[in-house]
Design a protein around this motif. Structure first.
Motif, mmCIF file in Angstrom:
data_model
loop_
_atom_site.group_PDB
_atom_site.id
_atom_site.type_symbol
_atom_site.label_atom_id
_atom_site.label_comp_id
_atom_site.label_asym_id
_atom_site.label_seq_id
_atom_site.Cartn_x
_atom_site.Cartn_y
_atom_site.Cartn_z
ATOM 1 N N ASP A 1 0.793 -1.229 0.000
ATOM 2 C CA ASP A 1 0.000 0.000 0.000
ATOM 3 C C ASP A 1 0.831 1.287 0.000
ATOM 4 O OD1 ASP A 1 -2.214 -1.615 0.068
ATOM 5 O OD2 ASP A 1 -2.486 -1.478 2.231
ATOM 6 N N THR A 2 2.121 1.171 0.200
ATOM 7 C CA THR A 2 2.939 2.390 0.208
ATOM 8 C C THR A 2 4.005 2.383 -0.876
ATOM 9 O OG1 THR A 2 4.507 1.494 1.831
ATOM 10 C CG2 THR A 2 2.615 2.723 2.684
ATOM 11 N N ASP A 3 4.307 1.225 -1.439
ATOM 12 C CA ASP A 3 5.302 1.180 -2.511
ATOM 13 C C ASP A 3 4.762 1.824 -3.783
ATOM 14 O OD1 ASP A 3 7.272 0.074 -1.036
ATOM 15 O OD2 ASP A 3 7.130 -1.952 -1.867
ATOM 16 N N GLY A 4 5.676 2.130 -4.682
ATOM 17 C CA GLY A 4 5.306 2.816 -5.914
ATOM 18 C C GLY A 4 6.378 3.842 -6.212
ATOM 19 N N SER A 5 6.093 4.783 -7.065
ATOM 20 C CA SER A 5 7.094 5.777 -7.431
ATOM 21 C C SER A 5 6.437 7.099 -7.790
ATOM 22 C CB SER A 5 7.929 5.294 -8.627
ATOM 23 O OG SER A 5 8.589 4.081 -8.327
ATOM 24 N N CYS A 6 7.230 8.153 -7.718
ATOM 25 C CA CYS A 6 6.753 9.457 -8.167
ATOM 26 C C CYS A 6 7.887 10.180 -8.878
ATOM 27 C CB CYS A 6 6.254 10.293 -6.991
ATOM 28 S SG CYS A 6 5.430 11.834 -7.507
ATOM 29 N N MET A 7 7.670 10.474 -10.152
ATOM 30 C CA MET A 7 8.605 11.300 -10.902
ATOM 31 C C MET A 7 8.144 12.743 -10.799
ATOM 32 S SD MET A 7 11.160 9.651 -12.226
ATOM 33 C CE MET A 7 11.679 11.198 -12.975
ATOM 34 N N MET A 8 9.051 13.633 -10.422
ATOM 35 C CA MET A 8 8.740 15.049 -10.276
ATOM 36 C C MET A 8 9.690 15.859 -11.165
ATOM 37 S SD MET A 8 8.409 14.742 -6.141
ATOM 38 C CE MET A 8 9.310 13.183 -6.171
ATOM 39 N N VAL A 9 9.124 16.687 -12.031
ATOM 40 C CA VAL A 9 9.923 17.524 -12.920
ATOM 41 C C VAL A 9 9.651 18.975 -12.544
ATOM 42 C CG1 VAL A 9 10.408 18.151 -15.314
ATOM 43 C CG2 VAL A 9 9.769 15.788 -14.746
ATOM 44 N N VAL A 10 10.710 19.693 -12.165
ATOM 45 C CA VAL A 10 10.595 21.074 -11.702
ATOM 46 C C VAL A 10 11.335 21.971 -12.692
ATOM 47 C CG1 VAL A 10 11.062 22.684 -9.824
ATOM 48 C CG2 VAL A 10 10.574 20.279 -9.309
ATOM 49 N N LEU A 11 10.620 22.889 -13.311
ATOM 50 C CA LEU A 11 11.241 23.838 -14.242
ATOM 51 C C LEU A 11 11.021 25.262 -13.743
ATOM 52 C CD1 LEU A 11 11.266 21.283 -16.074
ATOM 53 C CD2 LEU A 11 10.953 22.812 -17.993
ATOM 54 N N THR A 12 12.008 26.101 -13.972
ATOM 55 C CA THR A 12 11.887 27.498 -13.559
ATOM 56 C C THR A 12 12.626 28.401 -14.525
ATOM 57 O OG1 THR A 12 12.303 29.079 -11.757
ATOM 58 C CG2 THR A 12 13.924 27.330 -12.043
ATOM 59 N N ASP A 13 12.137 29.630 -14.656
ATOM 60 C CA ASP A 13 12.846 30.617 -15.464
ATOM 61 C C ASP A 13 13.853 31.405 -14.624
ATOM 62 O OD1 ASP A 13 11.005 32.013 -13.964
ATOM 63 O OD2 ASP A 13 10.211 33.190 -15.625
ATOM 64 N N ASP B 1 11.563 7.654 -6.206
ATOM 65 C CA ASP B 1 11.158 9.062 -6.125
ATOM 66 C C ASP B 1 12.315 9.945 -6.589
ATOM 67 O OD1 ASP B 1 8.612 8.413 -4.939
ATOM 68 O OD2 ASP B 1 9.739 7.945 -3.121
ATOM 69 N N TYR B 2 12.165 10.507 -7.778
ATOM 70 C CA TYR B 2 13.218 11.298 -8.402
ATOM 71 C C TYR B 2 12.691 12.686 -8.744
ATOM 72 C CZ TYR B 2 15.536 6.786 -9.243
ATOM 73 O OH TYR B 2 16.123 5.555 -9.100
ATOM 74 N N VAL B 3 13.565 13.675 -8.619
ATOM 75 C CA VAL B 3 13.221 15.039 -9.008
ATOM 76 C C VAL B 3 14.239 15.519 -10.034
ATOM 77 C CG1 VAL B 3 12.660 17.354 -8.232
ATOM 78 C CG2 VAL B 3 12.437 15.427 -6.631
ATOM 79 N N ILE B 4 13.754 15.960 -11.183
ATOM 80 C CA ILE B 4 14.599 16.560 -12.211
ATOM 81 C C ILE B 4 14.306 18.056 -12.206
ATOM 82 C CG2 ILE B 4 15.204 16.599 -14.658
ATOM 83 C CD1 ILE B 4 13.969 13.775 -14.847
ATOM 84 N N ALA B 5 15.306 18.871 -11.927
ATOM 85 C CA ALA B 5 15.119 20.318 -11.871
ATOM 86 C C ALA B 5 15.934 20.985 -12.975
ATOM 87 C CB ALA B 5 15.535 20.866 -10.506
ATOM 88 N N VAL B 6 15.300 21.939 -13.662
ATOM 89 C CA VAL B 6 15.911 22.571 -14.831
ATOM 90 C C VAL B 6 15.653 24.077 -14.791
ATOM 91 C CG1 VAL B 6 15.889 22.713 -17.357
ATOM 92 C CG2 VAL B 6 15.565 20.503 -16.227
ATOM 93 N N SER B 7 16.683 24.855 -15.132
ATOM 94 C CA SER B 7 16.500 26.296 -15.327
ATOM 95 C C SER B 7 16.452 26.590 -16.819
ATOM 96 C CB SER B 7 17.661 27.072 -14.689
ATOM 97 O OG SER B 7 17.608 28.434 -15.081
ATOM 98 N N THR B 8 15.403 27.294 -17.237
ATOM 99 C CA THR B 8 15.248 27.617 -18.660
ATOM 100 C C THR B 8 15.770 29.017 -18.998
ATOM 101 O OG1 THR B 8 13.039 28.573 -18.375
ATOM 102 C CG2 THR B 8 13.171 26.179 -18.744
ATOM 103 N N ALA B 9 16.374 29.702 -18.026
ATOM 104 C CA ALA B 9 16.843 31.078 -18.232
ATOM 105 C C ALA B 9 17.715 31.174 -19.483
ATOM 106 C CB ALA B 9 17.618 31.562 -17.015
#
Length: 373
Positions: free
Chosen positions: A250-262, A294-302
């Motif tokens: 009931d707690t296993d699984g995954s979450c992909m999180m993609v964070v983009l910012t200018d 659980d992974y987070v990909i963070a990117v700056s688009t500046a």
């Protein structure tokens, strides 16, 4: 582009054989529930970050195929020729994220980001390589670091059948647009589950105050995980009789999180920003369990920080928000991640899939009544 792929994509764009589902569901904010204190962007989506585009390819066939692809394109140019600063944070590493080591080493992203199911990571990498090599200007490219994230949709989808093809990946990239983002049972979220309910794709954004820079932070999630469902600090798991009976299933699984910012950020501060998305996941009740990727990909688009493939000199200048002014961006990442997960749940619809397994939709009206009380 190879002729078979070219003609397939023309067909997709013309008649849309794998069209996205048009959900009639409402997002959490449509019910008057506001999470956090910062303002959203106009679309309350990752596409509020200028230049960012999102596309889906959704596969629903027969009684067993429930899967898909979601592509996030950071800007409208040639991403390989104009790379963007990036970082990846691993909340819990039970996953198959491809491309991590080069992003971690060099601090940049050189392809669109693709999300799909666990066993389709290799075909997605191959498609991203195909896409990149065939971009005008890339004729002399001999190495590509494709970035592909995944969650396991094997409960509702015949994942062993490996139904995703290279054409589906390319379809999602070609269809990527800058407007509203379809959520719920679409793309890489087609066959996912969250907190025992139907999960899916969700997105949200935050704009920090002008005095703090006025930057936008957008988040997109592929929600496929469990935990103790919590809304604004209220333990809904108990109220809905959804306290996990098995902390494995009931707690296993995954979450992909993609964070983009200018916001202009270097890889170091992007890694710090990525870490805060995990706090947004925690606010919803996620616990990053043993079996969760659980992974987070963070990117700056500046624009000023884009990194040319061929350097013009020995040194390069990278502009970055000062450490002392990162806190508003941190808060934006937390709030947008939390709301993106809730949007995935609110927008997802009941689904029956592989071997007749069912995933019920979130009991929205019951939750609204509980919150109002």
């Amino acid at each position: 582009m190879h002729k078979p792929v070219y003609f397939f994509l023309l067909l997709v764009m013309t008649i849309g054989p794998f069209s996205q589902m048009q959900s009639q569901q409402k997002r959490i904010r449509d019910y008057g529930i506001e999470l956090g204190v910062l303002s959203t962007g106009p679309l309350n989506a990752i596409t509020d970050v200028p230049g960012v585009r999102v596309g889906h390819s959704t596969l629903i066939s027969g009684d067993s195929v429930r899967t898909g692809v979601t592509a996030i394109v950071p800007h409208g140019g040639n991403v390989f020729q104009q790379k963007v600063p990036a970082a990846i944070y691993i909340g819990n590493g039970f996953g198959k994220l491809a491309g991590y080591s080069q992003v971690d080493e060099l601090g940049n992203l050189e392809t669109p980001i693709v999300l799909t199911n666990t066993l389709s990571v290799p075909v997605a990498m191959n498609a991203l390589i195909t896409y990149t090599l065939e971009q005008p200007g890339n004729e002399q490219v001999f190495s590509v670091n494709a970035v592909v994230g995944e969650t396991n949709d094997g409960r509702l989808n015949d994942i062993r059948g490996r139904h995703i093809t290279e054409e589906h990946i390319l379809e999602a990239i070609v269809k990527a647009g800058s407007g509203p983002v379809s959520e719920g049972n679409v793309g890489a979220g087609t066959g996912t589950m969250a907190f025992g309910y139907k999960g899916g794709i969700g997105t949200a954004s935050r704009v920090i105050p002008e005095k703090a820079g006025g930057y936008t932070v957008g988040v997109l999630v592929q929600a496929n995980f469990g935990g103790i469902l919590t809304l604004n600090g209220q333990n809904l798991a108990k109220l809905l009789d959804k306290v996990p009976s098995s902390f494995k299933e009931d707690t296993d699984g995954s979450c992909m999180m993609v964070v983009l910012t200018d916001a202009p950020l270097d890889a170091r501060n992007l890694k710090r920003l990525a870490k805060r998305a995990m706090l947004g996941l925690a606010r919803t009740g996620g616990i990053a369990s043993n079996g969760s990727g659980d992974y987070v990909i963070a990117v700056s688009t500046a624009v000023e920080n884009r990194i040319p493939y061929m350097s013009a000199g020995v040194s390069a200048e990278i502009k970055s928000v000062h450490n002392d002014h990162m806190s508003p961006l941190f808060l934006a990442a937390v709030e947008a991640t939390e709301e993106a997960i809730w949007n995935a749940l609110f927008m997802a619809e009941e689904m029956t899939g592989y071997k007749g397994r069912k995933a019920g939709a979130l009991p929205v009206e019951k939750i609204i009544n509980l919150v109002r009380k």
